[in-house]
Design a protein around this motif. Structure first.
Motif, short mmCIF file in Angstrom:
data_model
loop_
_atom_site.label_atom_id
_atom_site.label_comp_id
_atom_site.label_asym_id
_atom_site.label_seq_id
_atom_site.Cartn_x
_atom_site.Cartn_y
_atom_site.Cartn_z
N VAL A 90 0.87 -1.12 0.09
CA VAL A 90 0.10 0.10 0.16
C VAL A 90 1.02 1.23 -0.11
O VAL A 90 1.85 1.23 0.50
CB VAL A 90 -1.01 0.12 1.14
CG1 VAL A 90 -1.96 -1.17 1.29
CG2 VAL A 90 -0.18 -0.11 2.61
N THR A 91 0.28 2.29 -0.59
CA THR A 91 0.95 3.51 -0.66
C THR A 91 0.19 4.65 0.14
O THR A 91 -0.94 4.62 -0.18
CB THR A 91 1.40 4.17 -1.85
OG1 THR A 91 2.11 3.08 -2.82
CG2 THR A 91 2.00 5.30 -2.13
N LEU A 92 0.65 5.24 1.12
CA LEU A 92 -0.05 6.04 2.03
C LEU A 92 0.49 7.59 2.00
O LEU A 92 2.10 7.79 1.84
CB LEU A 92 0.09 5.70 3.33
CG LEU A 92 -0.48 4.27 3.83
CD1 LEU A 92 -0.39 4.10 5.13
CD2 LEU A 92 -1.85 4.04 3.36
N ASP A 93 -0.17 8.54 1.72
CA ASP A 93 0.02 9.83 1.62
C ASP A 93 0.01 10.35 3.34
O ASP A 93 -0.36 9.73 4.18
CB ASP A 93 -0.70 10.76 0.66
CG ASP A 93 -2.14 10.84 1.19
OD1 ASP A 93 -2.58 10.29 2.28
OD2 ASP A 93 -2.86 11.25 0.18
N ALA A 94 0.33 11.89 3.33
CA ALA A 94 0.55 12.21 4.79
C ALA A 94 -1.02 12.47 5.57
O ALA A 94 -0.81 11.94 6.47
CB ALA A 94 0.94 13.73 4.66
N THR A 95 -2.01 12.44 4.59
CA THR A 95 -3.41 12.33 5.04
C THR A 95 -3.84 10.94 5.63
O THR A 95 -4.18 11.03 6.93
CB THR A 95 -4.61 12.97 4.15
OG1 THR A 95 -4.08 14.21 3.90
CG2 THR A 95 -5.85 12.85 4.85
N ALA A 96 -3.33 10.04 5.01
CA ALA A 96 -3.69 8.51 5.50
C ALA A 96 -2.79 8.10 6.63
O ALA A 96 -3.24 7.47 7.39
CB ALA A 96 -3.19 7.76 4.42
N CYS A 97 -1.62 8.92 6.72
CA CYS A 97 -0.78 8.45 7.90
C CYS A 97 -1.36 8.99 8.96
O CYS A 97 -0.63 8.79 10.29
CB CYS A 97 0.74 8.88 7.65
SG CYS A 97 1.67 7.78 6.39
#
Length: 340
Positions: free
Chosen positions: A154-161
């Motif tokens: 999975v690839t997570l951006d800042a919002t998802a983190c």
């Protein structure tokens, strides 16, 4: 390549406290493929896991029962270099300080305030590391991680983190459930120096430097950290052991009535960050020892292994400090390191 299982592995050199412990079973992962093979393995895949990077945010209070997964994924590269920003990528097993040093050497400024923070790149988003007026979240672009249940990448951006103060999704829903493999950081252009932090202001005022470049800030941060914090290679520690508590205005004002000297910092949302080091020192714990563990004489947020201390001794010291602050100020300090 098949994964290699190591047994009865000493962990003292794999945690910055230098606590003696042993892993019954340990597997090293050097790539994203290794992690996916780990998930698919008939035995390793279902075993409870302890993810280990540089061991700089970890307190072992005994021999871990879990399968220890030592993340050693390397690699440094520029992904994109546009007029508005440079995107750099690092493997999760890369030393964080080495990433900062490398990015500057490549001519890409923006991480210099985070110099000399111990640990690995993969651990940085977990903790949302920060120092000298900058947090990782402000330079974060995205990360890749492998789900330890499904093996899916999975690839997570800042919002998802869901970054917060020394906090992220990886300390909550994803704790122990995924392995970060690569981290990408965005360094904005034009570069703007961050020198508003009090220690940096004093440092450059003393030197008579009004507009330092990125290398000068890097050097200043390293010098300040070395003057204030013990070197884990010399005196075992995990950096700041306690978070600075964040309270609302009402609680801050109540504490101010009894302790007008307390150090606090206003935050954008109207809350206040209280200086945990000031409170610990006010309780008389700075420099004090409890067995073979101690509160550092230079920085009250740092607990140190004076030599041969067990994780249980260090935890007992942390709890004693915690209790003293709670009794005096009505505030419960949170631990920064993971206690296992």
């Amino acid at each position: 390549m098949d994964l290699l299982l190591e047994t009865d592995v000493p962990l003292a050199a794999m945690n910055t406290f230098g606590v003696a412990a042993r892993a019954a079973r340990l597997v090293r992962v050097h790539s994203q493929l290794d992690v996916r093979q780990l998930v698919d393995h008939p035995e390793f895949g279902i075993a409870p896991k302890l993810i280990l990077g540089g061991g700089s945010n970890l307190l072992l209070t005994g021999d871990p029962r879990q399968l220890v997964v030592k993340v050693e994924i390397q690699g440094l590269r520029v992904v994109r270099d546009d007029p508005d920003a440079t995107i750099i990528e690092a493997g999760a097993g890369v030393s964080w300080h080495e990433l900062v040093r490398w990015s500057l050497a490549q001519g890409h400024a923006g991480l210099e305030n985070l110099a000399l923070i111990p640990g690995t790149v993969g651990a940085a988003p977990v903790q949302n590391i920060g120092a000298y007026g900058l947090e990782l979240a402000e330079r974060f672009h995205a990360l890749d991680a492998v789900d330890l249940t499904t093996g899916r990448v999975v690839t997570l951006d800042a919002t998802a983190c869901r970054f917060g103060y020394r906090d992220s999704l990886f300390k909550h829903e994803l704790a122990g459930k995924s392995v970060i493999t690569q981290v990408r950081l965005r360094l904005p252009k034009p570069w703007v120096p961050r020198i508003g932090y009090a220690d940096l202001e004093r440092h450059f005022a003393k030197l008579g430097v009004a507009a330092p470049d990125a290398q000068q800030i890097f050097d200043a941060v390293c010098a300040i950290r070395r003057s204030k914090l013990p070197d884990p290679a010399v005196l075992g520690n995990a950096g700041s052991f306690f978070k600075n508590p964040v309270v609302n205005r009402t609680i801050r004002n109540e504490i101010l009535e009894d302790f007008p000297e307390i150090v606090s910092y206003p935050l954008e949302d109207g809350s206040y960050k209280l200086a945990a080091a000031w409170m610990i020192e006010a309780c008389g714990w700075k420099g004090r020892e409890l067995g073979r563990a101690a509160v550092d004489a230079r920085h009250a947020l740092v607990l140190v292994n004076r030599g041969g201390a067990s994780g249980k001794e260090i935890k007992a010291l942390a709890e004693a400090v915690q209790q003293a602050v709670r009794q005096k100020f009505g505030i419960t300090l949170e631990f920064e390191p993971l206690v296992v």
